[in-house]
Design an enzyme around this catalytic site. Structure first.
Site, PDB file in Angstrom:
ATOM      1  N   ASP A  11      47.232  31.708  37.502  1.00 28.19           N
ATOM      2  CA  ASP A  11      46.955  32.932  36.763  1.00 28.19           C
ATOM      3  C   ASP A  11      48.141  33.238  35.874  1.00 28.19           C
ATOM      4  OD1 ASP A  11      44.511  33.544  37.793  1.00 28.19           O
ATOM      5  OD2 ASP A  11      45.266  34.854  39.355  1.00 28.19           O
ATOM      6  N   ASP A  32      37.551  35.322  42.866  1.00 29.74           N
ATOM      7  CA  ASP A  32      38.372  34.114  42.860  1.00 29.74           C
ATOM      8  C   ASP A  32      38.165  33.287  44.123  1.00 29.74           C
ATOM      9  OD1 ASP A  32      39.538  34.679  40.429  1.00 29.74           O
ATOM     10  OD2 ASP A  32      41.177  35.819  41.314  1.00 29.74           O
ATOM     11  N   ASP A  70      43.426  36.172  42.955  1.00 27.63           N
ATOM     12  CA  ASP A  70      43.692  37.402  43.690  1.00 27.63           C
ATOM     13  C   ASP A  70      42.433  38.206  44.019  1.00 27.63           C
ATOM     14  OD1 ASP A  70      43.193  38.096  41.082  1.00 27.63           O
ATOM     15  OD2 ASP A  70      45.202  38.870  40.672  1.00 27.63           O
TER      16      ASP A  70
HETATM   17  N1  LIG Z   1      42.262  48.146  34.219  1.00 26.69           N
HETATM   18  C1  LIG Z   1      41.661  47.655  33.144  1.00 26.69           C
HETATM   19  N2  LIG Z   1      40.774  48.392  32.480  1.00 26.69           N
HETATM   20  C2  LIG Z   1      40.145  47.906  31.420  1.00 26.69           C
HETATM   21  N3  LIG Z   1      40.354  46.692  30.914  1.00 26.69           N
HETATM   22  C3  LIG Z   1      41.227  45.892  31.527  1.00 26.69           C
HETATM   23  C4  LIG Z   1      41.934  46.336  32.675  1.00 26.69           C
HETATM   24  N4  LIG Z   1      42.740  45.334  33.067  1.00 26.69           N
HETATM   25  C5  LIG Z   1      42.539  44.321  32.226  1.00 26.69           C
HETATM   26  N5  LIG Z   1      41.635  44.644  31.289  1.00 26.69           N
HETATM   27  C6  LIG Z   1      41.144  43.801  30.212  1.00 26.69           C
HETATM   28  O1  LIG Z   1      40.401  42.740  30.766  1.00 26.69           O
HETATM   29  C7  LIG Z   1      40.999  41.487  30.409  1.00 26.69           C
HETATM   30  C8  LIG Z   1      40.902  40.527  31.566  1.00 26.69           C
HETATM   31  O2  LIG Z   1      41.665  40.990  32.642  1.00 26.69           O
HETATM   32  P1  LIG Z   1      41.844  40.148  33.965  1.00 26.69           P
HETATM   33  O3  LIG Z   1      42.496  40.989  34.964  1.00 26.69           O
HETATM   34  O4  LIG Z   1      40.570  39.473  34.295  1.00 26.69           O
HETATM   35  O5  LIG Z   1      42.789  38.967  33.550  1.00 26.69           O
HETATM   36  P2  LIG Z   1      44.330  39.047  33.320  1.00 26.69           P
HETATM   37  O6  LIG Z   1      44.925  39.875  34.385  1.00 26.69           O
HETATM   38  O7  LIG Z   1      44.594  39.425  31.913  1.00 26.69           O
HETATM   39  O8  LIG Z   1      44.786  37.575  33.443  1.00 26.69           O
HETATM   40  P3  LIG Z   1      45.045  36.736  34.759  1.00 26.69           P
HETATM   41  O9  LIG Z   1      43.724  36.153  35.051  1.00 26.69           O
HETATM   42  O10 LIG Z   1      46.049  35.774  34.285  1.00 26.69           O
HETATM   43  O11 LIG Z   1      45.559  37.631  35.829  1.00 26.69           O
HETATM   44  C9  LIG Z   1      42.424  41.809  29.995  1.00 26.69           C
HETATM   45  O12 LIG Z   1      42.891  40.947  29.034  1.00 26.69           O
HETATM   46  C10 LIG Z   1      42.288  43.211  29.425  1.00 26.69           C
HETATM   47  O13 LIG Z   1      41.947  43.172  28.062  1.00 26.69           O
HETATM   48 CA   LIG Z   2      43.573  38.720  37.056  1.00 23.56          CA
END
Ligand SMILES: Nc1ncnc2c1ncn2[C@@H]1O[C@H](COP(=O)(O)OP(=O)(O)OP(=O)(O)O)[C@@H](O)[C@H]1O
Ligand SMILES: [Ca+2]
Length: 891
Positions: free
Chosen positions: A326, A638, A634
């Site tokens: 990730d 997943d 996490d």
């Molecule tokens: N709390 C939130 N509320 C609304 N949109 C969110 C929030 N957190 C993340 N996002 C949006 O959703 C997208 C995907 O988030 P996600 O958590 O799936 O992946 P990530 O944390 O960016 O990456 P990784 O998979 O590496 O952890 C982010 O790029 C962001 O634009």
């Molecule tokens: Ca994530």
């Protein structure tokens, strides 16, 4: 009345809990005494005494005890007592080894025990689940496992999967209203949550009404989880090897006995020699030492913040050829700060660092008041409202409780002078649709003081652009036509290129009242307000870790839900993205079959905008290409990929219970560099196991051969039975343990990953065992023959010399076992445990030879100093003769 029939207030009263403050610590103590710990009663553990006796049920030990009995019956009391003592010592050693292994596994269990979020003394705190008592208020969210039976008080899109109890795998959606239909089953109690079930969506809060065995789970007695300790592949292979060796040893023993008797030795001596030889030849200590080696490695991993949940993973780690990681929080710090804003075709800059809510707003380098700009104000305020994070100040230090992305939005709003509590007075939250990584957004419905309702949606900009029908520009809604779409896209890209994570905010008036809405009705036809861009700096140690992995033949792949351009920018910074590597996004992945993905997967270094569901596809494609895949995760979604991966890795801090339960390895610090350390340790453990397998087997081969050669040459026995047993226990046992503590060889992270199907004797180990064993046997025999020639009437003296030669030859050989290359390639005194073990083995040998009370038992005669020259020369021969070839090859 049952709990599911009551109103929240009635429950609180019945169970005597203050809903405003939770239980007090003194009350918790009282209830703990009354109700006990919140745990299911596990099976009785094996007592220490039982464990000790179990050491003697081994086949060979039984043979030895039989031999003792026969010696005793024949009146050979000295032999009998000595054998007994040695068997006892052997048992004691095995006992301590197993105890140590068990203890460290217990410690592991303790470390991976689940936690619960509980409201006590007016504060939310995280405690081990086992400390919950009835009356506690707990909260939970998607991915958590419920830790007690709970009557729900608040829910937000809460869905729980209860298959552990009901067998039904479709999640039940939960609410809080009382149910009055008399007799209902667990599956229909929609206002309750039960221990052991799993939150798959949303969040909730409730009051604990049952703990420990007094839960629905506790009532199904056979559901009690027995923790299985899986054997590692190597352990299984060694077990098979052990079986083969037993047969070989028994045949050899038979041969030795028959030849011996034919040559005129008496039956009793030959019987005892045969048994001792069999005992010596069979590496019965090997499985125990392997377990100890593994558990010592596991302990070293804990020190490096990696917790192994499944023992076989220790070995698989050393074979990993791809790490899928990730981005957020693992490669980066997950400490987000909003630095850029975009709205109405204007870009703004925000100053300040970390989560400290102090900073100013600038446009074109000029300071501005965000309050003056209606749309900027909306962007910031809505970002705070559609938000669960809380800013917490410990002395001078600010930190976020909740999602760091939301924390950044909260802090950005606070920098502009807004206050969340005041905002919540102005806008009442009516309904909420929580964030999930597949939708990539979150929405709330609020009502302002005038009674007008509207939805606020925040999420990934590319998703929100697609869902917007208009965009707010200088206070006017404009239809999103193609040019506008381009403008928005360019704005997003320009932020993403600076490695910023971007969040878009949109809204929409809601005219329906009186009923709950569905998210699909809300999250469409939005009005786009603007963007917030935040930095999430890479973890400083990650770049080097990735490079080290690369040198070790391990490829790092970034998998992120974040924007493609942001992912690329970070990938470049970290050295993941090579000039010729491909980037795939979720949309492309979605339309590909696993077979199509296989074609390209080895060239892809970054997967962006993926949903957790895609991870499984990636794992499968890589595995089909023959890779051993480590995959991090996490969230709930997943879990399938974590399970399918060869090494499933869960985050210790941000990981959900579900992810952790599916994983083989948990990272306490969520850090990528920890994966690298774990792999390094995994390789090292395997190498150390190879080291002592090599040492023990070569020793055994030497012991057998010296006896066998003597038989064939019609010589008297070079070693008497008790001496063989002694060598088996002291000379073999201690140094082998010390090899388990050896430091990795310098190049352990410069080799290619080991092939998972590699056998015990791969990479020349078999040859080393046989050749060194042969030489040890031959050298011992030569020392014996030479001495026997000089003192033909003193067989016992020649035997003592043979004994000393055998012991010394092994103790020198042990240093050679430390390296895959040569004894000369490492500092021989680099492992203090080994030096200690070897020194004490030497001292014990001298005691047996020179301490008069032991002489009759071991049939030893003090060796004159001059003969030590012969002994040392012969003992050095096996190791240095073949080590010489190292120099020949090096040239
Ligand atoms: N709390 C939130 N509320 C609304 N949109 C969110 C929030 N957190 C993340 N996002 C949006 O959703 C997208 C995907 O988030 P996600 O958590 O799936 O992946 P990530 O944390 O960016 O990456 P990784 O998979 O590496 O952890 C982010 O790029 C962001 O634009
Ligand atoms: Ca994530």
């Amino acid at each position: 009345m049952k709990f599911h029939e009551m109103q929240p207030q009635e429950i609180a009263k019945a169970i005597q809990t203050d809903l405003q403050a939770g239980l007090s610590s003194s009350e918790v103590k009282k209830r703990r005494e009354q109700f006990g710990w919140n745990e299911l009663e596990a099976e009785e553990k094996q007592s220490a005494l039982l464990l000790f006796f179990s050491q003697f049920k081994d086949f060979m030990v039984l043979v030895l005890l039989g031999a003792t009995l026969i010696s005793g019956l024949l009146g050979e009391y000295v032999d009998a007592i000595a054998i007994m003592a040695i068997v006892f010592l052997n048992g004691l050693l095995g006992f301590f080894q197993e105890r140590k292994a068990e203890k460290s596994l217990d410690a592991l269990k303790e470390l991976s025990a689940p936690n619960a979020n509980v409201f006590r003394d007016g504060k939310w705190v995280k405690i081990p689940s086992k400390e919950l008592v009835p009356g506690d208020l707990i909260r939970f969210a998607s991915g958590d496992r419920i830790s007690a039976d709970v009557r729900l008080l608040e829910v937000s899109s809460l869905e729980i999967e209860e298959s552990a109890l009901t067998g039904e795998s479709v999640p039940t959606s939960k609410d809080i209203s009382p149910i009055h239909e008399g007799n209902i089953g667990i599956g229909d109690m929609t206002n309750m949550a039960f221990m052991g079930t799993m939150v798959t969506r949303g969040s909730g809060k409730g009051i604990v009404i049952g703990t420990g065995m007094k839960t629905a789970m506790g009532q199904i007695a056979d559901m009690l989880q027995s923790t299985e300790t899986l054997m590692t592949p190597l352990q299984r292979r060694l077990e098979q090897l052990g079986k083969i060796l037993i047969v070989v040893a028994l045949l050899l023993t038979l041969l030795v006995v028959i030849v011996g008797v034919i040559q005129g030795n008496d039956l009793y001596t030959m019987f005892l020699s045969g048994v001792s030889l069999a005992v010596a030849a069979i590496p019965e200590g090997l499985p125990a030492i392997v377990t100890v080696g593994l558990s010592l490695g596991v302990q070293r991993m804990i020190k490096k913040n990696a917790i192994v949940r499944k023992l076989p993973a220790v070995e698989t780690l050393g074979c990993a050829s791809v790490i899928c990681s990730d981005k957020t929080g693992t490669l980066t710090q997950n400490k987000m700060t909003v630095t850029h804003l975009w709205t109405s075709n204007q870009q703004y800059h925000v100053s300040g660092q970390g989560y400290e809510p102090v900073g100013s707003f600038y446009r074109n380098e000029k300071k501005i008041q965000p309050d003056q700009n209606e749309q900027l104000k909306m962007l910031l305020q809505f970002g705070m409202l559609c938000n669960h994070a809380e800013l917490i100040q410990d002395k001078q230090h600010f930190r976020i409780d909740g999602d760091p992305t939301e924390g950044a939005l909260l802090v950005a709003g606070m920098k502009a002078g807004y206050n969340k509590v005041k905002l919540l007075n102005e806008f009442k939250i009516i309904q909420e649709f929580p964030f999930d990584s597949t939708r990539k957004m979150m929405s709330i419905i609020v009502e302002n003081r005038k009674g007008e309702r509207f939805a606020i949606t925040k999420g990934a900009p590319d998703v929100l652009i697609g869902l917007s029908e208009s965009v707010l520009s200088d206070g006017v809604k404009q239809y999103v036509n193609l040019p506008w779409r381009k403008t928005l896209q360019t704005a997003v890209d320009s932020l993403a290129e600076q490695a910023l994570r971007t969040i878009a905010i949109a809204y929409k008036p809601i005219h329906t009242k009186g009923r709950m809405l569905h998210e699909a009705e809300v999250e469409k036809e939005l009005t786009f307000i603007g963007l917030q861009g935040m930095i999430d700096p890479p973890r400083p140690e990650v770049k080097d870790a990735i490079l080290e992995c690369k040198n070790a033949g391990i490829k790092t792949v970034m998998i992120t839900g974040d924007h493609v351009i942001t992912a690329k920018a970070i990938g470049k910074q970290l050295g993941i993205l090579q000039p010729n590597s491909l980037v795939l996004d979720g949309a492309a992945l979605q339309s590909m079959t696993v077979e199509a993905l296989e074609e390209v997967v080895e060239d892809v270094n970054v997967f962006a905008r993926v949903s957790p569901e895609h991870k499984l596809k990636i794992v499968k494609a890589l595995q089909n290409k023959g890779h051993i895949v480590a995959m991090t995760g996490d969230g709930v979604n997943d879990a399938p990929a974590i399970k399918a991966a060869d090494i499933g890795i869960a985050m210790g801090i941000t990981g959900t219970d579900v992810a952790k339960e599916s994983s083989a390895l948990v990272l306490l610090d969520d850090n990528f560099a920890t994966i690298k350390s774990a792999i390094q340790e995994g390789r090292n453990i395997y190498e150390n196991i190879r080291k002592f397998v090599r040492y023990l087997l070569a020793s055994n081969v030497g012991e057998i051969l010296v006896m066998l050669f003597a038989m064939i040459l019609a010589l008297p026995l070079p070693l008497i039975p008790i001496q063989i047993l002694w060598v088996n226990l002291v000379t073999d046992g201690l140094p082998a343990m010390a090899l388990g503590l050896d430091q990795p060889e310098g190049d352990v992270m410069k080799r290619k990953p080991r092939h998972p199907k590699e056998g015990v004797f791969a990479r020349g180990l078999g040859w080393k065992v046989i050749s060194r064993g042969f030489l040890i046997g031959a050298a011992t025999l030569i020392a014996f023959i030479v001495t026997y020639h000089q003192h033909p009437d003193q067989l016992a003296y020649a035997q003592t010399v043979a004994f000393a030669t055998l012991v010394l030859a092994q103790l020198i050989h042990v240093f050679d076992c430390r390296s895959e290359h040569s004894i000369f390639s490492r500092n021989p005194f680099g492992n203090p445990y080994l030096v200690g073990a070897v020194l004490s083995s030497i001292v014990l040998m001298l005691v047996v030879i020179y301490f008069p009370p032991f002489q009759p038992i071991f049939d030893t005669i003090p060796i004159i100093p001059f003969d030590w020259l012969l002994i040392v020369a012969m003992a050095s021969l096996p190791t240095f003769l073949l080590a010489g070839s190292f120099f020949v090859r090096k040239k």
